[in-house]
Structure formats: C-alpha cells, structure tokens
Design an enzyme around this catalytic site. Structure first.
Site, short mmCIF file in Angstrom:
data_model
loop_
_atom_site.label_atom_id
_atom_site.label_comp_id
_atom_site.label_asym_id
_atom_site.label_seq_id
_atom_site.Cartn_x
_atom_site.Cartn_y
_atom_site.Cartn_z
N GLU A 195 0.83 -1.21 0.00
CA GLU A 195 0.00 0.00 0.00
C GLU A 195 0.86 1.26 0.00
O GLU A 195 1.31 1.71 1.05
CB GLU A 195 -0.92 0.01 1.23
CG GLU A 195 -1.80 1.26 1.28
CD GLU A 195 -2.77 1.29 2.46
OE1 GLU A 195 -2.75 0.38 3.30
OE2 GLU A 195 -3.55 2.25 2.52
N LYS B 120 -2.60 -2.05 -3.07
CA LYS B 120 -3.63 -1.17 -2.49
C LYS B 120 -3.20 0.28 -2.71
O LYS B 120 -2.48 0.86 -1.89
CB LYS B 120 -3.79 -1.47 -1.00
CG LYS B 120 -4.77 -0.54 -0.28
CD LYS B 120 -5.21 -1.12 1.05
CE LYS B 120 -6.04 -0.11 1.82
NZ LYS B 120 -6.76 -0.72 2.94
P1 13P Z 1 -9.36 4.25 4.20
O1 13P Z 1 -10.23 3.53 3.21
O2 13P Z 1 -10.12 4.89 5.32
O3 13P Z 1 -8.36 5.14 3.52
O4 13P Z 1 -8.52 3.13 4.95
C1 13P Z 1 -7.97 2.12 4.24
C2 13P Z 1 -6.72 1.69 4.86
O5 13P Z 1 -6.57 0.57 5.25
C3 13P Z 1 -5.62 2.68 4.96
O6 13P Z 1 -4.44 2.03 5.28
#
Ligand code: 13P
Length: 339
Positions: free
Chosen positions: A179, A221
């Site tokens: 991510e 992600k």
């Molecule tokens: P949000 O969808 O609130 O951005 O959170 C997703 C997430 O896991 C951020 O690390």
C-alpha cells in the site's frame, strides 16, 4: 514459500463482487472514530464494534473477501469466546493483519514520512500465521504538494521498505498487500496526483522485482488519482477513473491478480462511484476492487452508535453491497436513494 497457496489467497482476496474490509485502525485512530459518537474506546468497546461487523453474516459472506485486523483484534475473542479470526473465517472471508508500525518523520525531509516496522518482522509474521492471518498490510504514506513533495529519496525509501516487507511475508506464506498511499490532503491538482502516483508505482514495481517478490501472490492497495481535497478544481468520476486506470496500466504488471483501492478520505458515495466508473472501462488485466476503511465503516459506526447492532449491520450491509456492485461495474446512483 508456497507459491500456489499465495496465488490462491491473493485471487480469493479479489473475488469478483467482493472486496476487503479494512478494520485495522490503530488504538489511537479508533479512539478518534469513537470520539465522533461519544463512545469511550476500551478493549471491550473496540471488540463489540468489530464483532458487530464480522457477525453481519450476509454482508460478510456476499461482499467481503477479507478483513484487515489490528494486532489486538487478531488476539481477541468474541463475546461467546470464539476467536474473532474464526468468526471471520466462518463467513468465508480471509483474516489479515496490519504489520507496519506506523509512518514516522523521515530524517532530513521535513513533513515527509517513512513507514517503520521491518525489525523483528519475520518473527511477528510467523506468529500471525499461527493466529490465522493469511495476508498482511503495510502502508507507506506519501505526502504531496504542488511543488517539491514527494522527494525521490522518500519514494525510494518507502518502496524499498514495502519490497522488503513483501518478501518477508511471502517467506511466511502470507500474501502482502502493498500500500503506497499518495495522500489527498492539500490543494494540488489532479494532474499533479496523476504524475506523482505514476512515479511512486513505477518505483514500487522496480523494488518488488529486485526483491524477487512473487507478483501473483500480492495485492496492490493504491490511492485513486484525485485532486487534493482543497483543490478548487474537483474532478468528475469519469476523469478520476480514466486517470487512475491510465496510471495503473503504465505501471502495474499484468501478473498482479488484483488492485484493492483505499478510500483515503473520499465520501462513501464518491469512493463507490469512482470504483464503479473504473470497472465500467473493462478489458483490464487485473481485478479492481475495494479495501476501504472509512468509506465502509463511517455509516455503520453512526448507525450502531455504541449499541444498535441491527442498525449498524444494516448500514454495513448497504455499503458493502454498493461497493460489491461497484467492483463489477454494476452500481447505480439510484441504488443509494432506494436504501
Ligand atoms: P481508508 O479507506 O479509510 O483510507 O482506509 C484504508 C486503509 O486501510 C488505509 O491504510
């Protein structure tokens, strides 16, 4: 490393019509969310809130492929004594775990962040596997402005850490969610977010390649390509979809089975509309779905309000369904009004 197992789990996480519930708020973040409904954050209230979501059986089994947990939750038991990870598995969803130790100030780069948590990670991953986690998450936070941020050194350090994390996960037969989040705070334009997101993803896949990460056993992600929240020029859903898909096509190998977006501060309905618009483009090499925290939980949290299980589960079911439809490109705005 068991490549077949990793590829199977990664594929399951991006099952068409389903997506991931990010319920991995740290103790500090969940407190802020609970402050919004004037609820004290205790081990028990955090457990009750999350158990309420995981026990929404129809929402979970129809629309949720995986749940990202925080360390505390993976070790917690439901009211009836069943481990919460087992409550999740019983619905058919895969339990996962956030393993990074948070984004800290990066020395030499004021206001920019580097995510920590590599030291000791190998041992922690082995323990998390024993506790039932089959995938993990590590979030890099990329600050952006219209000028010098992010510096290339910050991008490189964060992508290098993501690659080392991903390799360690796969060694432990845990699928890494990688991510790299380019934040939407600020007044920068969508063009700026488009350029920066491309730079970050290009670097990320170079690092993953060098670290010998098995791409078929990963899930990306990313942020969507959106203008800064304070930018005067906001974008239509079709522009967000086109720019996001354009960047992904240029940077993400087709060997990656799926991409599960974060919501990052978008409104519930925006996050759904954007995902839907991307899936309507069609002909893409990867599945596109959601891994939302706020955009899945804001409405249920308000409806639950500390104790109303039925209302909380209904609100969760609705958002999960809307996003499940968006993951197929079958959502319509009218479905929101019908709720
Ligand atoms: P949000 O969808 O609130 O951005 O959170 C997703 C997430 O896991 C951020 O690390």
């Amino acid at each position: 490393m068991n490549k077949d197992q990793l590829a199977d789990i990664a594929k399951k996480m991006v099952t068409p019509g389903k997506g991931i519930l990010a319920a991995d708020e740290s103790t500090g973040t969940i407190k802020k969310r609970f402050d919004g409904i004037n609820l004290e954050s205790t081990e028990e209230s955090r457990r009750d809130w999350r158990e309420m979501l995981f026990r929404a059986d129809d929402a979970m089994s129809e629309y949720i492929s995986g749940v990202i947990l925080y360390d505390e939750t993976l070790r917690q038991k439901a009211k009836d004594g069943a481990p919460l990870a087992e409550v999740i598995s019983a619905t058919g969803a895969v339990p996962g775990i956030k393993v990074d130790m948070g984004a800290k100030d990066m020395a030499g780069f004021k206001g920019e962040k580097i995510t920590e948590g590599l030291d000791g990670l190998r041992d922690r991953l082995n323990e998390y596997y024993e506790l039932g986690a089959r995938f993990a998450k590590w979030r890099a936070v990329i600050e952006i402005d219209s000028d010098a941020r992010p510096h290339q050194a910050v991008i490189q350090a964060n992508c290098h850490a993501l690659a080392r994390y991903a390799a360690l996960c796969q060694e432990a037969n845990i699928v890494p969610i990688v991510e790299p989040e380019v934040l939407m705070d600020g007044d920068h334009t969508i063009e700026r977010c488009h350029a920066v997101t491309g730079r970050v993803l290009r670097r990320l896949y170079e690092e993953l390649f060098m670290a010998r990460v098995f791409l078929e056993g990963t899930v990306l992600k990313p942020n969507m390509v959106v203008p800064g929240a304070k930018c005067a020029d906001q974008a239509s859903a079709s522009e967000v979809a086109e720019r996001t898909v354009n960047t992904l096509k240029r940077t993400v190998p087709a060997a990656v089975p799926g991409i599960a977006f974060l919501s990052g501060g978008q409104s519930d309905e925006q996050a759904t509309a954007h995902l839907d618009a991307m899936n309507r483009i069609g002909g893409l090499p990867w599945k596109l779905t959601f891994s939302y925290g706020r955009a899945l939980q804001a409405a249920p949290l308000k409806a639950w309000n500390g104790s109303n299980v039925e209302a909380g589960q209904a609100a969760f079911r609705h958002r999960a369904k809307m996003n499940g439809l968006a993951s197929l490109g079958q959502w319509e705005k009218g479905f929101e009004r019908a709720a």
